[in-house]
Design an enzyme around this catalytic site. Structure first.
Site, PDB file in Angstrom:
ATOM      1  N   PHE B  50       1.642   1.465  -1.612  1.00 24.78           N
ATOM      2  CA  PHE B  50       1.424   0.520  -2.650  1.00 24.78           C
ATOM      3  C   PHE B  50       0.149  -0.099  -2.823  1.00 24.78           C
ATOM      4  O   PHE B  50      -0.646  -0.016  -1.807  1.00 24.78           O
ATOM      5  CB  PHE B  50       2.514  -0.754  -2.175  1.00 24.78           C
ATOM      6  N   GLU B  51      -0.170  -0.216  -3.936  1.00 28.34           N
ATOM      7  CA  GLU B  51      -1.908  -0.838  -4.273  1.00 28.34           C
ATOM      8  C   GLU B  51      -2.057  -2.172  -3.408  1.00 28.34           C
ATOM      9  O   GLU B  51      -3.311  -2.448  -3.282  1.00 28.34           O
ATOM     10  CB  GLU B  51      -1.696  -1.264  -5.861  1.00 28.34           C
TER      11      GLU B  51
END
Lengths: 325, 252
Positions: B50-51
């Site tokens: 995930f970013e």
């Protein structure tokens, strides 16, 4: 006076921290990300003290951003994303404020905003990336020209230049540094020596804190020096970056705080309902912020039943099986 | 015939693009579901990240935001945004990003910012988040769309994230070294992009969906010559989705 001799001048109440460090027009970096570790106790206090014309700078943000915009504290916003997960895919008061032309705004991306904080932290005028080439982020300046000369506003949104190390055509995007007046960070632990430990993901909190002139840290617990120094690999910020330390258990509610509590679906659903209606939203502010004199009163109002439901399993870090609809 | 929902078909269709060894970037909503399904069904050796900085979480419950506490448990590393974006574009890694958008054009460029005028929009959306960044850096982007004419448009109201830009070699000419739009997964079909022109074409229509309906709901002409019927999800695919990926039915 408090019981922490090493940080006695830094430990204060949320009221004192806001009075001392936040003024009308302050540029504020918001730590956390959408539904996690929003500095809610400070955001509520900013609203309660009636601070105006705030210039917010953040990457992806949610609840603290939205409630401060809704309460009319925000004049200016530099942002990558305003959303509260499934409770508000686009933050509701943020959306209304932009659609009604009530705030000045500038769009960037998450990585771009993070690099801007990093530039501020490193003391360089800009950072660069390839992200943004071809995007309308590069074509549309959100801020009006006349504010570009003001302190802490970049004189342009971006610059694109040729890579000076290449003979071939190779473009890069330069992003102006951010040096906010204040960064607001909510964390799990601060040591009695002032060391900050964020558990779980740090997002861009480290870059935000180091880019700011003043850092206000709210925390779930103040822990002994011996504990925080036993495992320094786990620590996030050294004490000398921190100006105010405020112990506020559940200080990120209704957003989550890894290993302490989950985001609160009940409150976020309530917020979603009231935020869509100007009248109901005003009542919400009266009921949940203006009408309460302290964070303890706020937590009493949330109620022990709700707080128990969101209590995290300390091993897994979240509330297992929580009804999140 | 097994019954399944649009979201289930979309998650499975997107999941089929993921291979073992891929590093999968998941956005919010359906992206989360598809990434988790892909790992459990097709590519157990893919890595989801995930970013926000959570890398390879165990995902025993489905996250509802990329910052969700559930992306922090069982990871190999909890980090931050700088770390995450250094992975998306890393030259050693094959990264697939799952995104969503309000509008898409024939070259797979995406709008997640506004409908109408930028400064006084009719509808304001969340904004880029990390979408502009991953569209610039990932090896390939798969976009989820509701298949409606107002969303598949000739011209975007705002180009947030670059796909194949203006087609042909234009993406490379911008200075973006790799990546581009890989596929668009809708509630009716899967679209892909021509190797040369980079224009969207119909690759697979779902069982029971007519090609005419897809054409009617697309705001620009699409090539139909390569279209074939998609395989429906198997009973086992659906069991995994319903019982393991999203038993609380938060996204399904």
């Amino acid at each position: 006076m408090n019981n922490y001799p090493e940080i006695t001048d830094k430990v204060m109440s949320v009221e004192e921290a806001v009075k001392k460090f936040i003024k009308d027009g302050s540029q504020i970096a918001l730590g956390g990300f959408t539904v996690v570790r929003n500095p809610m106790a400070v955001a509520y206090e900013i609203i309660r003290q009636g601070i105006k014309d705030i210039h917010l700078v953040c990457h992806s943000h949610g609840q603290a951003l939205d409630v401060m915009i809704g309460a009319g504290c925000v004049k200016r916003l530099e942002i990558a994303y305003g959303g509260n997960g499934r409770y508000a895919p686009t933050c509701i008061r943020f959306k209304k404020a932009i659609q009604r032309g009530e705030i000045q705004f500038e769009d960037y991306s998450n990585y771009q905003m993070t690099l801007r904080f990093l530039a501020g932290a490193l003391g360089v005028p800009f950072m660069l990336t390839k992200s943004g080439l071809g995007s309308d982020l590069l074509n549309h300046e959100g801020f009006p020209k006349e504010i570009r000369k003001e302190p802490k506003v970049a004189n342009k949104k971006f610059a694109v230049m040729q890579n000076p190390f290449s003979e071939e055509d190779d473009k890069v995007v330069l992003l102006p540094a951010l040096t906010p007046d204040v960064a607001l960070i909510h964390t799990q632990y601060v040591g009695e020596d002032g060391t900050v430990r964020i558990k779980g993901l740090t997002f861009a909190d480290i870059e935000q804190a180091k880019s700011a002139d003043v850092v206000i840290v709210t925390c779930e617990e103040i822990v002994p020096r011996s504990f925080i120094r036993l495992d320094p690999d786990q620590n996030t910020l050294p004490p000398f970056f921190v100006d105010a330390i405020v112990k506020v258990p559940y200080g990120a509610h209704p957003t989550g705080c890894y290993t302490f509590y989950d985001y609160d679906p009940k409150h976020l659903n309530l917020y979603k309902k009231v935020a869509n209606d100007d009248g109901l939203f005003k009542e919400y502010l009266d009921e949940w912020i203006y009408g309460l004199s302290s964070y303890d009163e706020y937590l009493n109002k949330v109620g022990s039943e709700s707080l128990m439901k969101i209590k995290a399993n300390p091993v897994l870090g979240y509330a297992v099986g929580l009804d999140r609809k | 015939m097994t019954n399944y929902t649009d979201n289930e078909m979309m998650a499975i269709s997107a999941g089929r693009f993921v291979k073992n060894g891929d590093i999968v970037f998941a956005g919010t909503g359906l992206s989360m579901l598809a990434a988790t399904a892909a790992k459990r069904i097709y590519a157990p050796k893919a890595v989801i990240f995930f970013e926000t900085g959570g890398i390879d979480p165990s995902l025993e419950e489905i996250p509802m935001a990329v910052s969700d506490l559930r992306v922090m448990y069982g990871t190999c590393l909890n980090s931050g945004l700088i770390e995450a974006f250094s992975i998306v574009g890393h030259r050693r890694l094959h990264t697939i990003a799952f995104l969503g958008a309000a509008q898409i054009d024939r070259y797979g460029n995406l709008n997640t910012t506004v409908i109408g005028d930028y400064w006084r929009p009719k509808t304001r959306f969340s904004g880029s988040g990390g979408a502009c960044d991953v569209s610039a850096f990932a090896s390939g982007v798969i976009t989820f769309m509701q298949h409606e004419k107002r969303r598949f448009v000739e011209k975007l109201d705002y180009l947030t994230s670059v796909g194949w830009y203006k087609g042909g070699e234009s993406r490379r000419n911008l200075g973006l070294q790799r990546g581009g739009a890989l596929a668009v997964v809708t509630n009716l079909c899967v679209m892909r992009f021509d190797d040369t022109t980079k224009e969207m074409y119909l690759a697979e229509y779902y069982p029971g969906i007519s090609v005419d309906r897809i054409v009617e709901n697309t705001g620009f002409p699409i090539d139909l010559s390569r279209a074939r019927e998609a395989a429906p999800p198997s009973a086992e695919d659906l069991r995994i989705l319903r019982e393991e990926v999203d038993p609380q039915r938060l996204i399904l």
